[in-house]
Design an enzyme around this catalytic site. Structure first.
Site, mmCIF file in Angstrom:
data_model
loop_
_atom_site.group_PDB
_atom_site.id
_atom_site.type_symbol
_atom_site.label_atom_id
_atom_site.label_comp_id
_atom_site.label_asym_id
_atom_site.label_seq_id
_atom_site.Cartn_x
_atom_site.Cartn_y
_atom_site.Cartn_z
ATOM 1 N N LYS A 49 -34.476 48.586 -43.181
ATOM 2 C CA LYS A 49 -34.538 47.104 -42.756
ATOM 3 C C LYS A 49 -34.401 47.326 -41.068
ATOM 4 C CE LYS A 49 -29.597 46.363 -43.297
ATOM 5 N NZ LYS A 49 -28.587 45.745 -44.038
ATOM 6 N N ARG A 143 -21.150 36.534 -49.579
ATOM 7 C CA ARG A 143 -22.235 36.355 -48.681
ATOM 8 C C ARG A 143 -23.378 35.826 -49.602
ATOM 9 N NH1 ARG A 143 -24.576 41.210 -44.765
ATOM 10 N NH2 ARG A 143 -24.942 42.057 -47.151
ATOM 11 N N HIS A 171 -22.279 44.623 -53.019
ATOM 12 C CA HIS A 171 -22.224 45.368 -51.666
ATOM 13 C C HIS A 171 -20.807 45.030 -51.200
ATOM 14 C CE1 HIS A 171 -23.885 46.443 -48.020
ATOM 15 N NE2 HIS A 171 -23.483 45.365 -47.324
ATOM 16 N N ARG A 230 -27.606 52.616 -51.575
ATOM 17 C CA ARG A 230 -28.399 52.092 -50.475
ATOM 18 C C ARG A 230 -27.842 52.612 -49.145
ATOM 19 N NH1 ARG A 230 -26.289 47.821 -53.410
ATOM 20 N NH2 ARG A 230 -25.057 47.313 -51.669
ATOM 21 N N MET A 323 -33.012 42.949 -16.817
ATOM 22 C CA MET A 323 -33.871 42.612 -18.133
ATOM 23 C C MET A 323 -34.723 44.151 -18.155
ATOM 24 S SD MET A 323 -36.670 39.873 -19.121
ATOM 25 C CE MET A 323 -35.555 38.473 -18.875
ATOM 26 N N ASP A 324 -35.142 44.694 -17.228
ATOM 27 C CA ASP A 324 -36.143 45.827 -17.256
ATOM 28 C C ASP A 324 -35.646 47.160 -16.584
ATOM 29 O OD1 ASP A 324 -37.760 43.648 -18.197
ATOM 30 O OD2 ASP A 324 -37.917 43.264 -15.878
HETATM 31 C C1 LIG Z 1 -27.845 46.782 -44.671
HETATM 32 C C2 LIG Z 1 -27.362 46.857 -45.908
HETATM 33 C C3 LIG Z 1 -27.216 48.074 -46.617
HETATM 34 C C4 LIG Z 1 -27.282 49.455 -45.560
HETATM 35 O O1 LIG Z 1 -25.904 49.646 -44.832
HETATM 36 P P1 LIG Z 1 -25.510 50.748 -44.099
HETATM 37 O O2 LIG Z 1 -24.069 50.500 -43.810
HETATM 38 O O3 LIG Z 1 -26.258 50.701 -42.760
HETATM 39 O O4 LIG Z 1 -25.750 51.944 -45.161
HETATM 40 C C5 LIG Z 1 -27.057 48.214 -47.921
HETATM 41 N N1 LIG Z 1 -27.036 47.075 -48.603
HETATM 42 C C6 LIG Z 1 -26.889 45.976 -48.179
HETATM 43 C C7 LIG Z 1 -27.030 44.910 -49.137
HETATM 44 C C8 LIG Z 1 -27.371 45.693 -46.929
HETATM 45 O O5 LIG Z 1 -27.620 44.601 -46.148
#
Ligand SMILES: *Cc1c(COP(=O)(O)O)cnc(C)c1O
Length: 397
Positions: A49, A143, A171, A230, A323-324
């Site tokens: 992401k 969340r 999470h 993840r 800014m730059d």
């Molecule tokens: C961003 C995110 C991750 C990854 O998190 P890291 O700490 O960067 O590994 C995993 N699961 C969810 C739901 C996230 O939003």
């Protein structure tokens, strides 16, 4: 983008004002280390992401595909569509909310959408497209997710005829901490998750792939046996900060952030520099203007507290970051001239500024720093870049 810059590196890169250097061999190393850390049967899901935490999502995801990584997670629909259009193969899970009105895009690009709660699942089902979903369970972060104590709603998703459940996940919100209260909360979240999954199975529903760990879940609870983890920040070879962890993953940073000196000038004692005259020379001072600023993702909060590397030496950022551009006091670094390479994150000669150090000086975590690195930065292959301590000066001519 990656391929084009790589081939044009000799000229394009040498002329860049500010750029990100990517070390894809470090990415491969991290994939290898993380796979070794995770138990047998637990797959690596690469979280790409926010433009792969600033690294560039397409080049990173394509490289990961070549390394055999076939599961990806992003935050938004447009991130997922861009990956698919760029030829990325395998599962792409959208972790965030997607408007059910966009169900056609989800179906067309074979994306997997998170059902963030029961009303969302019902609306996705109502869109009339055949969709793959994973069910988010709220085990305590509060969340997104179905309340894990109300399993009947979760089971209601299986009655949605347009939805195919391919996974159930949660999470962890405190797994980066080794404080006993936080560790206990993480254990509670894991228990709640396992209980919910067990209940689903007992009631005859297939949960699909079950996962709860992100980077710190993987590093601090590597013994957990889920179907995947993840992993975001760890994939890029840095910690969110420098707090201790239970295992040493021995990861290597993938990214370096560099910019070029554009002009050098001398100030007499008592002269001031920059907006608000925030810097005042306490001695005869040599200042270098550097072509990177807050629009590129270097926080203005770093003004007066940051350091950079130049000619293999540390030098302080002075005055207010613009800014730059920014100003660096190079009085103690001999021979600085326009065209020199300045390192904000990364190694130069024997010195290094780690992303964790950079983030701490900004009062934040590396995740925020990396994900906000600007679109204006070029991205180049570290192999093609000629940055080792002195070569920057070659480009000055
Ligand atoms: C961003 C995110 C991750 C990854 O998190 P890291 O700490 O960067 O590994 C995993 N699961 C969810 C739901 C996230 O939003």
């Amino acid at each position: 983008m990656w391929e084009r810059i790589r081939t044009g590196a000799a000229t394009g890169h040498a002329r860049s004002r500010a750029w990100i250097e990517l070390d894809m061999s470090a990415l491969a190393h991290n994939v290898h280390r993380l796979r070794a850390l995770l138990p047998e049967g637990c797959e690596l899901m690469a979280v790409v992401k926010a433009n792969a935490y600033g690294h560039g999502d397409l080049p990173v995801a394509r490289a990961l595909n070549r390394m055999g990584v076939n599961r990806f997670a992003v935050a938004t629909l447009s991130e997922a569509v861009a990956l698919r259009r760029g030829g990325v193969e395998g599962e792409i899970l959208i972790l965030g909310y997607t408007d059910p009105a966009d169900a056609a895009l989800l179906e067309r690009h074979r994306l997997t959408q998170t059902a963030v709660d029961f009303p969302h699942a019902l609306a996705l089902n109502g869109a009339g497209r055949r969709l793959r979903v994973q069910i988010a369970l709220d085990t305590g972060m509060h969340r997104l997710g179905f309340d894990c104590a109300h399993i009947s709603e979760v089971e209601g998703v299986y009655a949605c005829r347009n939805l195919t459940v391919t996974g159930v996940f949660s999470h962890l919100c405190a797994s980066d901490s080794l404080e006993s209260e936080d560790v206990a909360f993480t254990q509670l979240q894991i228990q709640r998750f396992e209980r919910a999954v067990k209940q689903l199975r007992a009631d005859g529903f297939d949960p699909g792939r079950c996962h709860i760990q992100a980077s710190y879940g993987a590093i601090n609870c590597p013994e957990l046996r889920f179907d995947c983890a993840r992993v975001g920040i760890a994939l890029y070879g840095v910690g969110s900060d420098d707090r201790p962890t239970r295992t040493e993953a021995q990861l290597r940073p993938v990214l370096a952030l560099r910019a070029r000196v554009t002009s050098v000038r001398r100030l007499a004692t008592g002269e001031t520099a920059g907006y608000g005259r925030a810097f005042e020379a306490q001695r005869p001072t040599t200042l270098a203007a550097v072509a990177i600023g807050y629009a590129d993702g270097v926080p203005r909060a770093l003004s007066g507290r940051g350091e950079v590397l130049i000619r293999g030496r540390r030098a302080p950022i002075v005055g207010r970051i613009c800014m730059d551009q920014m100003l660096v006091d190079v009085t103690d670094v001999a021979g600085v001239r326009a065209g020199d390479v300045v390192t904000l994150i990364g190694r130069d000669g024997g010195e290094a500024i780690r992303c964790e150090e950079f983030a701490e000086r900004c009062g934040t975590i590396t995740n925020e720093i990396l994900s906000r690195l600007g679109a204006r930065l070029e991205r180049v292959d570290a192999g093609a870049a000629c940055h080792s301590d002195r070569t920057g000066t070659d480009a000055a001519v």
